[in-house]
Design a protein around this motif. Structure first.
Motif, PDB file in Angstrom:
ATOM      1  N   LEU A   1     -51.619  45.804  -6.845  1.00 54.03           N
ATOM      2  CA  LEU A   1     -52.891  45.454  -7.488  1.00 54.03           C
ATOM      3  C   LEU A   1     -52.981  43.936  -7.576  1.00 54.03           C
ATOM      4  N   THR A   2     -54.206  43.424  -7.514  1.00 54.82           N
ATOM      5  CA  THR A   2     -54.411  41.999  -7.775  1.00 54.82           C
ATOM      6  C   THR A   2     -55.228  41.883  -9.053  1.00 54.82           C
ATOM      7  N   ILE A   3     -54.683  41.141 -10.004  1.00 51.90           N
ATOM      8  CA  ILE A   3     -55.318  40.994 -11.324  1.00 51.90           C
ATOM      9  C   ILE A   3     -55.858  39.574 -11.443  1.00 51.90           C
ATOM     10  N   ASN A   4     -57.059  39.459 -12.004  1.00 56.67           N
ATOM     11  CA  ASN A   4     -57.596  38.131 -12.322  1.00 56.67           C
ATOM     12  C   ASN A   4     -57.123  37.803 -13.745  1.00 56.67           C
ATOM     13  N   GLY A   5     -56.034  37.051 -13.820  1.00 53.76           N
ATOM     14  CA  GLY A   5     -55.385  36.844 -15.115  1.00 53.76           C
ATOM     15  C   GLY A   5     -55.965  35.697 -15.902  1.00 53.76           C
ATOM     16  N   LYS A   6     -55.120  35.174 -16.806  1.00 56.11           N
ATOM     17  CA  LYS A   6     -55.522  34.078 -17.707  1.00 56.11           C
ATOM     18  C   LYS A   6     -55.896  32.841 -16.894  1.00 56.11           C
ATOM     19  N   ASN A   7     -56.940  32.169 -17.323  1.00 56.21           N
ATOM     20  CA  ASN A   7     -57.440  30.964 -16.645  1.00 56.21           C
ATOM     21  C   ASN A   7     -57.842  31.251 -15.200  1.00 56.21           C
ATOM     22  N   GLY A   8     -58.189  32.498 -14.876  1.00 58.35           N
ATOM     23  CA  GLY A   8     -58.653  32.835 -13.531  1.00 58.35           C
ATOM     24  C   GLY A   8     -57.557  32.826 -12.484  1.00 58.35           C
ATOM     25  N   VAL A   9     -56.288  32.894 -12.905  1.00 60.07           N
ATOM     26  CA  VAL A   9     -55.186  32.873 -11.938  1.00 60.07           C
ATOM     27  C   VAL A   9     -54.930  34.296 -11.436  1.00 60.07           C
ATOM     28  N   GLU A  10     -54.966  34.475 -10.100  1.00 62.09           N
ATOM     29  CA  GLU A  10     -54.716  35.811  -9.549  1.00 62.09           C
ATOM     30  C   GLU A  10     -53.219  36.076  -9.547  1.00 62.09           C
ATOM     31  N   THR A  11     -52.868  37.297  -9.900  1.00 58.84           N
ATOM     32  CA  THR A  11     -51.460  37.681  -9.874  1.00 58.84           C
ATOM     33  C   THR A  11     -51.339  39.025  -9.191  1.00 58.84           C
ATOM     34  N   ALA A  12     -50.339  39.140  -8.309  1.00 59.54           N
ATOM     35  CA  ALA A  12     -50.096  40.408  -7.619  1.00 59.54           C
ATOM     36  C   ALA A  12     -49.160  41.259  -8.452  1.00 59.54           C
ATOM     37  N   VAL A  13     -49.521  42.518  -8.640  1.00 55.13           N
ATOM     38  CA  VAL A  13     -48.719  43.438  -9.452  1.00 55.13           C
ATOM     39  C   VAL A  13     -48.272  44.578  -8.550  1.00 55.13           C
TER      40      VAL A  13
ATOM     41  N   LYS B  63     -56.527  33.929 -29.196  1.00 54.01           N
ATOM     42  CA  LYS B  63     -57.431  34.953 -28.622  1.00 54.01           C
ATOM     43  C   LYS B  63     -57.353  34.942 -27.096  1.00 54.01           C
ATOM     44  N   SER B  64     -57.284  33.746 -26.493  1.00 49.97           N
ATOM     45  CA  SER B  64     -57.294  33.697 -25.021  1.00 49.97           C
ATOM     46  C   SER B  64     -55.910  33.885 -24.421  1.00 49.97           C
ATOM     47  N   SER B  65     -54.868  33.919 -25.233  1.00 56.29           N
ATOM     48  CA  SER B  65     -53.510  34.032 -24.690  1.00 56.29           C
ATOM     49  C   SER B  65     -53.160  35.457 -24.294  1.00 56.29           C
TER      50      SER B  65
END
Lengths: 163, 136
Positions: free
Chosen positions: A105-117, B67-69
């Protein structure tokens, strides 16, 4: 004679009190110093884990998400160090699913950083309704992933919770 | 002892009253103490105002960062799956530790500690005794 004994007792009590107070102060200093060292050590450990995963994530970006071999930012290792909040954590991810590619899966994480799961057979996928399979996951599903980082800059999920 | 002559050319000798020198020295020390206390009062008042103003802003910043963490998501996942949380407590702990907004926590803790410290000083009147620094 009695007055001499009394003054001797007072001196002994005073000396004992000084030793007791000094010992208490030394114990307090040692406890505070130990707590500071523990907290500092924990911070260094967590920082190293984040830096390691961030390095692997950047090194394998083109493999996981596409793009040129050297990445879009060129040789990022020659650039100045990013601020601490830019490092990517490898044990917890949250965000919407933006791509499903087999068991990755590819997740759009915190601050818009993509992470592969990476989802394995041991991964537990849970929702408020019960246990799910990877085929039940859809794009834009908000998920929280708990896992551990691997050498390919991915997170091997142990628990996926769908909100 | 000082000698004086009057109009009739008679000699007088004047002696300063007893303890005059000590009283002069004590008055000088009191005035120096007052000046020092006024400087401290001004400094700590400024520090109090700055810390009381910065504390709510740093608290809002900290709340926004928390909240954003994503920490709430991790806690929610832990509470919703207690058995799994106990089995994966190391990964859960590291996920929470990695997500902590350290800088926001440090800024809030520092401004809150300074405001508590200066409020305590004023409440216990440790830097300004009314009779020393505020009475002319």
């Amino acid at each position: 004679m009695t007055e001499n004994n009394h003054s001797e007792h007072k001196k002994i009590d005073f000396n004992l009190k000084i030793d007791h107070d000094l010992l208490k102060k030394i114990i307090k200093i040692v406890v505070v110093f130990s707590a500071m060292v523990l907290v500092f050590g924990a911070g260094v450990f967590v920082g190293q884990m984040k830096a390691k995963f961030s390095y692997r994530w950047a090194e394998n970006y083109h493999q996981n998400f596409g793009g040129p071999r050297g990445g879009f930012m060129g040789d990022w290792r020659r650039r100045p160090l990013p601020p601490p909040e830019d490092f990517v954590g490898g044990h917890g991810i949250f965000g919407p699913i933006i791509k499903i590619d087999g068991s990755t899966l590819t997740i759009n994480g915190k601050n818009g950083v993509e992470t592969a799961v990476f989802v394995s057979i041991q991964t537990e996928i849970r929702s408020p309704l019960g246990v799910l399979k990877i085929s039940d996951l859809k794009l834009d599903d908000q998920i929280t992933v708990i896992g551990s980082p691997n050498s390919q800059g991915q997170v091997e999920a142990k628990l996926i919770r769908v909100f | 002892m000082t000698s004086y002559m009057n109009g009739n050319h008679q000699k007088f000798q004047l002696e300063p009253p007893a303890g005059l020198f000590d009283r002069i020295i004590r008055a000088i020390e009191r005035e120096q103490g007052r000046r020092q206390a006024r400087k401290l009062l001004f400094g700590f008042s400024a520090l109090l105002v700055v810390s009381l103003v910065s504390t709510p802003f740093s608290l809002l910043f900290l709340i926004g960062q928390i909240k954003s963490s994503g920490i709430f998501y991790y806690f929610s996942a832990a509470i919703g799956n207690l058995g799994l949380f106990l089995a994966l407590w190391q990964d859960f702990s590291l996920a929470i530790l990695e997500a902590l907004p350290i800088i926001a926590m440090a800024v809030f803790a520092a401004s809150f500690a300074v405001s508590l410290f200066t409020v305590r000083l004023f409440l216990h009147k440790k830097i300004c005794r009314w009779d020393i620094c505020c009475v002319p």
